[in-house]
Design an enzyme around this catalytic site. Structure first.
Site, PDB file in Angstrom:
ATOM      1  N   GLY A   1      62.626 -16.203 -90.837  1.00  0.00           N
ATOM      2  CA  GLY A   1      62.106 -17.534 -90.612  1.00  0.00           C
ATOM      3  C   GLY A   1      61.510 -18.100 -91.887  1.00  0.00           C
ATOM      4  O   GLY A   1      61.085 -17.356 -92.781  1.00  0.00           O
ATOM      5  N   CYS A   2      61.466 -19.425 -91.972  1.00  0.00           N
ATOM      6  CA  CYS A   2      60.997 -20.069 -93.199  1.00  0.00           C
ATOM      7  C   CYS A   2      59.500 -19.833 -93.403  1.00  0.00           C
ATOM      8  O   CYS A   2      59.071 -19.373 -94.470  1.00  0.00           O
ATOM      9  CB  CYS A   2      61.336 -21.548 -93.179  1.00  0.00           C
ATOM     10  SG  CYS A   2      60.809 -22.438 -91.698  1.00  0.00           S
TER      11      CYS A   2
END
EC number: 1.2.1.38
Lengths: 340, 340, 340, 340
Positions: free
Chosen positions: A154-155
């Site tokens: 995930g970012c």
């Protein structure tokens, strides 16, 4: 200018921003080539019609997804579908023998229970939960190299795990008092038509969202635990910031005894051989890493806390750049190929 | 459309953004009128030449500062000079008998020692430190009404004090574990020519600055103490955000026993009779208060903390709107005149 | 990953945006390397301190300009100085035998008289006026290949010459009735500290400037004439647009008899072998070419006019991308190396 | 603070940006009050839930549209529906006797044929075409004062008609050679969920659209003709610009004999008694009129043309500000009430 033969890459769910970023990066990658793209909408259209920035540079057309036919022409597939939908598609692809980099959250967590609680769906392929390489080569390069499925991080987690994990591992900070205040550009919200991400809603405005409920919270805790060996409990608050790209995470930690210098030294040792991660003296801005796979992190003392500041480009190191980096590792290329 | 006679207002240091905002607000204020403006540069020029948005709407010309002549034509003077320079000018004005609203930090703190430590200057009028009304009518309306000098609050402090002070006063939260992560638009950095605030430096980028060293930190602690009666110790981190206006403060507090409901109830009681402060259920964005003197605040639970989110417009409630509100109080007008 | 030996590149005047863009592009260029950078300010500092986006990726330090010592270590020098100052420096460099790509306007025009009238300075090296390759490989590749000095084109001219020149050459449009309405991102205004380009001055605002007086007007006329063989007289109006990068030129031409189809066909023939120029059916946005050396152009009928729309990235094809493309041509590399 | 009794205003189609702007302006209008709002979606919800910037300031709730019940509580209704849908609703309202300000294009044009050709719909109330006051008090105040229906002008037309009409009327410019290159903020595209106006599509980008086909072209021609008495034929090109608000129109005219001075003098005479229109010497930016009902226009010579530059706020003078101004005229108030 491509090496011969290049890695043949397919993109599933090709209409979004991460898909576009992956396509762009593949365009200039000397050892890989985009050969297929699928989307439920827009079948038959040139990909460059969906993403006009590819006009004149990309001749791939959108096709209907079929696991067998995609697998027949690809060495690796980047799956840019939403969570839930992704796992089922990944399973079909893996069954054909093609390797997959999954952009969704479906295989990131190590606990099925945590996944099903936070994502509110029944997992379509629960056997693989906890049994997939997490696509952060700074910590999992060996697993990635031989993986059939890589869970692309995930970012937000990327911007938090990279500064936190080495400090937790080295025992420099308290594990139960970590506050992560993150600010992301709007591309993180995706490319579907919603009033909330119209230009005039988000421009000239900053707002918190998902306070106490954002799904990247448990991902951060899980991965720091896996990397550092200690359970951590973090408070995570994301904010929507008026810019296309970039994440800045401001992380408040309570040092056991660590000074800012000890933090810098710990990071320098942890990332000495990792070309994309730079501990820096200045306070980094997201612009300093925009459009790149680089990560900059810095530390300051404030009262009785240490404040860690980490910046990444959410579409690059936070998504498609990491995917290319993972692909490089999977196929035995240098990590930086096509990314510097 | 002005009442007769209107309050006559002068602005000292009229070339910056807070001065422009004050001039704009006075333009539509039914009971006050801008009658004089000074600046060391640009003497003789129409104010509308410095601020083209006033073209056709304002005939005031820039004049040289002279305390006597300003005082002769004004009922109140808004002093928009930098700290240090401001106190000396304020003293000269007060000596003539005119009332002053000081936008600088020179009279905000209650301790000379803290002021001189954080601002690094010798205070030109130390007798008045701790003896000036702090310009937040939500808490100090009585003092403001009769004050000769009002210290207009700092922009970040306004966004932190308003949500924090009632909770500290009510004993709902721990006083020694408060983290304030603030995000401000670029107008807060002023209108002087600097590379750091060029469009291409700050656009499409967010960055922390002044971590552990920003002067608004001690202002927050001092005022919460004065309002709530308890010493607090906060960690304050400001961020430069790519937008013209607005501050969002995300504040992490450790509740003693309070729930989110108790916080909302505490705020509703505290601000029942204060027209500009709205506790809201939604997570507010800075855009929701842009261009207005309004304040929105909300609360969420995250892990073992409560997360308070407060938004203001840094140029309005964070500077010139507050100044107009203070002026209204000083001259016996309703607080909302010219501001709704 | 660099070929051996790479082209060694120096940058003179390395603190601005075009220098940063050149440094970035060289970073990922497989056949060239940045080896020297000069600036009157900041001597001795790492270039990455001036441009934090190079942190961890570039070890070049700023040095004092000395033509001999720069020439000793470089194969080609990119000169990013302002007009007037540039010509003198270029002359010193050329005298040492090193090849130069000049970003200034000093050698772009073919007439000394026009130069001195529009730029208001005495030219320091008038003998070379009209005797330097204009750095637009789409039309001047042969001259560029053997040039000792290449005049890198102006950003606005690039966006106007590329769509106009083939049409004028083919006699499709009237030469005396051409209106060029151009919109540029703020990076075109440079990186010096000026109030006019502060974030809060240019954000959320568009404005015309230099109407009837901008120096890129005569450059457009001169180059269209040189390329197409007919004198043209254009009306040119630039606008400052709230974005970092990009130029869109909307060009109104009166067709002799040409249809939109004839225009497309003319462009397709003219640019068949030019990899960066794409005639497209859709109306292109600057975002479609942001960060790239690509050019997109389209045409529509409106009343009795044809409306040409052309987009470039002002820092890439409008400056540093063109410089890399020129360097590739000068050293016999494929034009697209390092730019796709 | 409202006069007694205030004008009671209803808004039909209350979820969009023009409706929000009208609601905001009414909030501070001393002689009018928002009393009803309708929308097909969101019935029963507080208007402040749809538009959180009204939180704490507006207690109106969305109701279902019913002409009789709206008319019973309103003195005037602002109809913010799309063209086609609007005319039918306006007819129902007018039948009840309530006065209407129509934001759509349904009654702006004087020719039914032109309307049906450009808008591609059968007009639901063709008898009123050409028989409705055009809501530009600078030219039609007498008609507006007694009108039952006012056609609120288009945003682009306002920015073009105001500078052009006096010059055409005075015979200063050629009528058949007028090019209007307009740039608008994104709010002009409305608040419905569309990919094309997502933040990440329009931010950092400028693009032309509707070249040769935008419906505001015939509105400009029609109104200049009606005001100036001469037929004109214009080329109109709109551009989407990355900002919330504002329109700048750059207009290229061929002077008969007029100088820039003659243009300024003509404007000054035309707008002497019109408080919102300011001919100015500087080149105006959209920011100079942002959030206001003001119009700034300037002129420059460029080659054989005169270049007119006009700026407005598209949501204020281009929509809701004009509606308030029209309402003031309809009810005998000073034009500037609530707008300065």
């Amino acid at each position: 200018m491509k090496t011969n033969p290049p890695i043949r890459v397919g993109i599933i769910g090709a209409t979004g921003y991460t898909a576009l970023e992956a396509a762009r990066l593949l365009q200039s990658h000397p050892g890989a080539e985009l050969v297929a793209a699928t989307s439920r909408a827009d079948e038959g259209k040139p990909l460059a019609e969906i993403h006009p920035s590819l006009a004149g540079r990309c001749s791939v057309a959108i096709e209907t997804f079929d696991a067998e036919s995609i697998a027949a022409k690809c060495d690796v597939v980047m799956c840019c579908l939403p969570h839930g939908a992704s796992a089922e598609t990944v399973r079909q692809l893996v069954d054909t023998g093609v390797r997959v980099i999954d952009f969704s959250a479906d295989f990131r967590l190590s606990s099925l229970e945590v996944y099903e609680k936070w994502y509110g769906v029944k997992h379509p392929w629960p056997e693989r939960i906890g049994n997939v390489a997490y696509g952060m080569p700074e910590f999992f390069a060996a697993e990635i190299a031989k993986a059939d499925v890589v869970a692309n991080p995930g970012c937000y987690p990327t911007s938090a795990i990279l500064p936190l994990a080495p400090l937790v591992k080295a025992g420099l900070v308290e594990c139960d008092d970590i506050i992560i205040d993150s600010k992301s550009g709007v591309s993180g919200a995706g490319r579907s038509a919603k009033v909330a991400t119209l230009y005039c809603e988000t421009n000239e405005s900053i707002a918190a969202y998902g306070v106490g409920t954002h799904r990247h919270g448990p991902e951060i805790d899980d991965l720091v635990h896996r990397i550092a060996g200690s359970e951590v409990s973090t408070i995570f608050t994301p904010h929507l910031t008026p810019m296309d790209r970039g994440i800045l995470s401001t992380i408040y930690v309570r040092p056991k005894s660590a000074s800012a210098d000890a933090v810098m030294q710990c990071w320098q040792e942890a990332y000495r051989d990792h070309p994309f991660v730079s501990p820096v003296d200045h306070l980094p801005a997201t612009k300093h890493v925009a459009g790149t796979n680089f990560v900059q992190m810095s530390v300051r003392v404030s009262g009785d806390r240490l404040v860690l500041v980490c910046v990444i480009d959410n579409l690059a190191k936070g998504a498609s750049g990491a995917a290319i980096q993972n692909m490089n590792v999977m196929f035995g290329l240098e990590q930086t190929i096509g990314l510097n």
